[in-house]
Motif scaffolding. Structure first.
Motif, PDB file in Angstrom:
ATOM      1  N   PHE A 165      -3.955  -2.446  -6.941  1.00 36.92           N
ATOM      2  CA  PHE A 165      -3.024  -1.327  -6.781  1.00 36.92           C
ATOM      3  C   PHE A 165      -2.949  -0.543  -8.082  1.00 36.92           C
ATOM      4  N   ALA A 166      -2.397   0.670  -7.987  1.00 33.69           N
ATOM      5  CA  ALA A 166      -2.202   1.508  -9.168  1.00 33.69           C
ATOM      6  C   ALA A 166      -1.240   2.633  -8.828  1.00 33.69           C
ATOM      7  N   GLU A 167      -0.590   3.155  -9.847  1.00 30.55           N
ATOM      8  CA  GLU A 167       0.251   4.342  -9.641  1.00 30.55           C
ATOM      9  C   GLU A 167      -0.671   5.531  -9.393  1.00 30.55           C
ATOM     10  N   ILE A 168      -0.205   6.437  -8.553  1.00 31.65           N
ATOM     11  CA  ILE A 168      -1.035   7.589  -8.195  1.00 31.65           C
ATOM     12  C   ILE A 168      -0.173   8.844  -8.172  1.00 31.65           C
ATOM     13  N   GLY A 169      -0.737   9.968  -8.618  1.00 36.22           N
ATOM     14  CA  GLY A 169       0.014  11.215  -8.690  1.00 36.22           C
ATOM     15  C   GLY A 169      -0.683  12.352  -7.978  1.00 36.22           C
ATOM     16  N   PRO A 170      -0.094  13.554  -8.035  1.00 30.58           N
ATOM     17  CA  PRO A 170      -0.615  14.697  -7.271  1.00 30.58           C
ATOM     18  C   PRO A 170      -1.986  15.178  -7.717  1.00 30.58           C
ATOM     19  N   THR A 171      -2.395  14.836  -8.940  1.00 31.22           N
ATOM     20  CA  THR A 171      -3.695  15.311  -9.422  1.00 31.22           C
ATOM     21  C   THR A 171      -4.804  14.263  -9.231  1.00 31.22           C
ATOM     22  N   ALA A 172      -4.525  13.250  -8.449  1.00 28.61           N
ATOM     23  CA  ALA A 172      -5.505  12.177  -8.262  1.00 28.61           C
ATOM     24  C   ALA A 172      -6.804  12.709  -7.661  1.00 28.61           C
ATOM     25  N   ASP A 173      -7.920  12.275  -8.191  1.00 25.45           N
ATOM     26  CA  ASP A 173      -9.241  12.653  -7.686  1.00 25.45           C
ATOM     27  C   ASP A 173      -9.597  11.733  -6.519  1.00 25.45           C
ATOM     28  N   VAL A 230      -3.875   2.175   1.327  1.00 25.63           N
ATOM     29  CA  VAL A 230      -2.442   2.254   1.597  1.00 25.63           C
ATOM     30  C   VAL A 230      -1.771   3.065   0.506  1.00 25.63           C
ATOM     31  N   LEU A 231      -0.915   3.984   0.901  1.00 30.61           N
ATOM     32  CA  LEU A 231      -0.135   4.779  -0.052  1.00 30.61           C
ATOM     33  C   LEU A 231       1.338   4.586   0.279  1.00 30.61           C
ATOM     34  N   LYS A 232       2.155   4.258  -0.720  1.00 32.19           N
ATOM     35  CA  LYS A 232       3.579   4.018  -0.461  1.00 32.19           C
ATOM     36  C   LYS A 232       4.434   4.393  -1.660  1.00 32.19           C
ATOM     37  N   ALA A 233       5.703   4.688  -1.367  1.00 27.65           N
ATOM     38  CA  ALA A 233       6.657   4.989  -2.428  1.00 27.65           C
ATOM     39  C   ALA A 233       6.972   3.715  -3.192  1.00 27.65           C
ATOM     40  N   ALA A 234       7.084   3.828  -4.512  1.00 26.58           N
ATOM     41  CA  ALA A 234       7.401   2.658  -5.333  1.00 26.58           C
ATOM     42  C   ALA A 234       8.766   2.095  -4.976  1.00 26.58           C
ATOM     43  N   ARG A 235       9.669   2.961  -4.536  1.00 29.76           N
ATOM     44  CA  ARG A 235      10.980   2.520  -4.067  1.00 29.76           C
ATOM     45  C   ARG A 235      11.121   2.928  -2.605  1.00 29.76           C
ATOM     46  N   GLY A 236      11.019   1.972  -1.740  1.00 29.73           N
ATOM     47  CA  GLY A 236      11.109   2.229  -0.307  1.00 29.73           C
ATOM     48  C   GLY A 236      11.302   0.909   0.401  1.00 29.73           C
ATOM     49  N   THR A 255      -0.936  13.644   1.903  1.00 26.43           N
ATOM     50  CA  THR A 255      -0.086  12.457   2.035  1.00 26.43           C
ATOM     51  C   THR A 255       0.702  12.230   0.758  1.00 26.43           C
ATOM     52  N   ILE A 256       0.060  12.447  -0.389  1.00 30.20           N
ATOM     53  CA  ILE A 256       0.776  12.355  -1.667  1.00 30.20           C
ATOM     54  C   ILE A 256       1.910  13.368  -1.707  1.00 30.20           C
ATOM     55  N   ALA A 257       1.617  14.605  -1.300  1.00 26.33           N
ATOM     56  CA  ALA A 257       2.642  15.653  -1.310  1.00 26.33           C
ATOM     57  C   ALA A 257       3.811  15.287  -0.403  1.00 26.33           C
ATOM     58  N   LEU A 278       4.909  12.233   0.339  1.00 23.19           N
ATOM     59  CA  LEU A 278       5.691  11.101  -0.150  1.00 23.19           C
ATOM     60  C   LEU A 278       6.252  11.306  -1.559  1.00 23.19           C
ATOM     61  N   LEU A 279       5.689  12.250  -2.308  1.00 24.71           N
ATOM     62  CA  LEU A 279       6.014  12.364  -3.722  1.00 24.71           C
ATOM     63  C   LEU A 279       7.484  12.671  -3.980  1.00 24.71           C
ATOM     64  N   ARG A 280       8.144  13.324  -3.017  1.00 23.92           N
ATOM     65  CA  ARG A 280       9.567  13.642  -3.189  1.00 23.92           C
ATOM     66  C   ARG A 280      10.415  12.379  -3.313  1.00 23.92           C
ATOM     67  N   GLN A 281       9.861  11.245  -2.904  1.00 24.86           N
ATOM     68  CA  GLN A 281      10.597   9.984  -2.967  1.00 24.86           C
ATOM     69  C   GLN A 281      10.403   9.257  -4.295  1.00 24.86           C
ATOM     70  N   GLY A 282       9.658   9.882  -5.212  1.00 27.35           N
ATOM     71  CA  GLY A 282       9.468   9.285  -6.523  1.00 27.35           C
ATOM     72  C   GLY A 282       8.038   8.814  -6.722  1.00 27.35           C
ATOM     73  N   PRO A 283       7.819   7.942  -7.712  1.00 25.79           N
ATOM     74  CA  PRO A 283       6.473   7.452  -8.019  1.00 25.79           C
ATOM     75  C   PRO A 283       5.820   6.801  -6.799  1.00 25.79           C
ATOM     76  N   LEU A 284       4.498   6.917  -6.738  1.00 25.87           N
ATOM     77  CA  LEU A 284       3.751   6.386  -5.597  1.00 25.87           C
ATOM     78  C   LEU A 284       2.767   5.315  -6.033  1.00 25.87           C
ATOM     79  N   VAL A 285       2.476   4.422  -5.100  1.00 26.06           N
ATOM     80  CA  VAL A 285       1.545   3.328  -5.336  1.00 26.06           C
ATOM     81  C   VAL A 285       0.387   3.435  -4.353  1.00 26.06           C
ATOM     82  N   ALA A 286      -0.834   3.412  -4.876  1.00 24.00           N
ATOM     83  CA  ALA A 286      -2.020   3.285  -4.036  1.00 24.00           C
ATOM     84  C   ALA A 286      -2.425   1.821  -4.043  1.00 24.00           C
ATOM     85  N   GLN A 287      -2.759   1.283  -2.876  1.00 26.02           N
ATOM     86  CA  GLN A 287      -3.060  -0.140  -2.770  1.00 26.02           C
ATOM     87  C   GLN A 287      -4.274  -0.354  -1.870  1.00 26.02           C
TER      88      GLN A 287
END
Length: 323
Positions: free
Chosen positions: A148-156, A169-175, A193-195, A197-206
């Motif tokens: 897993f890793a943190e992922i943001g809007p500029t992810a390639d 799998v993409l999920k909010a760090a707090r959910g 999908t990032i856009a 979920l991103l309103r919920q805070g940091p995201l995790v790709a797994q």
């Protein structure tokens, strides 16, 4: 608080200590607060209702309290709830899980300084409620977790795909309850999908564990001991999320020693006395998907016949007697 303040039985704001004012101090009040946000009557929440009933059976007075409605500005000796003075509780049980807000963490941290027992503590609450922090802690302890890793809007998408593969799998760090979890099937679906979920805070790709698609196992751990397990399976032709809240179906399974040991290690590493550990099937064994600080247990009780609320209440009673 100065030595003079202590000798006068006064708090840091000059207010009388509850032990003298008749409100009762933290240990003397004997009450336990079940901390959770109250959008409706919290006592009607089935998990809360069961917990209140079980605590009462142990002779422990308890009530649900919305931490956002507690006025903490006067300090631990001058709490107010709904505008009225209220004694500091002897214990706190956090029930908002990853949705726990700053008010609950601040209240717990403050009350812990005067002897209130917290399940979990404010420090553990902040860590366990963040899937990134909890995942890093589990991985650092050498416990099996999907990559897993943190992922943001500029992810390639190409770099992400090279690391995790597709789908991922993409999920909010707090959910919680699987509501902020998505299965991203193709590279072109990653950015939207990032856009979303991103309103919920940091995201995790797994990494997606295909072997466990639509299936997982929930293990309840109380006081360091795994007390039972429930297999969960998502219905439908293309299942993904197996959470009961998302429509998953549970069935009781035998709690084998290796599953119990893994779940107990996960809860211990996360610092949780009360935990729901979610395991995925992987390579003929299991890997840790998540560790939950406030697991729902009513469906678990119905499926397994295990009195989870009673186990929690007994553990709380034991800890309070030692505190």
């Amino acid at each position: 608080m100065s030595l003079q303040d202590r000798s006068l039985g006064r708090g840091s704001h000059g207010a009388p200590c509850p032990c003298e004012s008749g409100l009762g101090c933290s240990k003397g009040s004997g009450e336990v607060w079940i901390l959770q946000r109250q959008k409706a009557d919290a006592a009607k929440n089935p998990n809360t209702a069961r917990l209140l009933q079980a605590l009462l059976a142990q002779g422990i007075a308890a009530r649900p309290v919305d931490p956002g409605r507690v006025d903490q500005t006067g300090g631990p000796w001058a709490l107010r709830l709904a505008g009225q003075p209220v004694a500091a509780p002897r214990g706190l049980i956090g029930r908002s899980g990853s949705n726990t807000g700053a008010a609950a963490r601040a209240l717990s941290a403050m009350l812990e300084t005067i002897g209130t027992a917290a399940f979990p503590t404010a420090t553990v609450l902040a860590l366990a409620g963040d899937k990134l922090s909890a995942g890093r802690l589990l991985a650092a302890a050498g416990l099996p977790t999907p990559d897993f890793a943190e992922i943001g809007p500029t992810a390639d998408p190409h770099a992400v795909g090279a690391r995790f593969g597709w789908p991922l799998v993409l999920k909010a760090a707090r959910g919680s309850k699987g509501r902020s979890v998505r299965l991203v099937e193709r590279p072109e679906a990653l950015a939207p999908t990032i856009a979303d979920l991103l309103r919920q805070g940091p995201l995790v790709a797994q990494r997606f564990v295909a072997e466990s698609r639509g299936r997982d196992m929930r293990v309840i751990v109380i006081g360091g001991t795994a007390i039972g397990a429930m297999a969960r399976e998502a219905p439908g032709a293309h299942p993904f999320r197996s959470n009961i809240a998302s429509g998953g179906v549970g069935r009781s399974v035998v709690l084998s020693p290796d599953i119990a040991e893994l779940a107990e290690a996960a809860a211990r590493t996360a610092g949780l006395e009360i935990a729901g550990v979610d395991l995925l099937l992987a390579d003929g064994g299991f890997t840790i998907c998540e560790v939950n600080s406030a697991p729902g247990f009513v469906a678990f009780e119905a499926v397994t016949g295990i009195d989870v609320a009673g186990a929690i209440a007994r553990h709380v009673a034991t800890r309070l007697s030692q505190h």
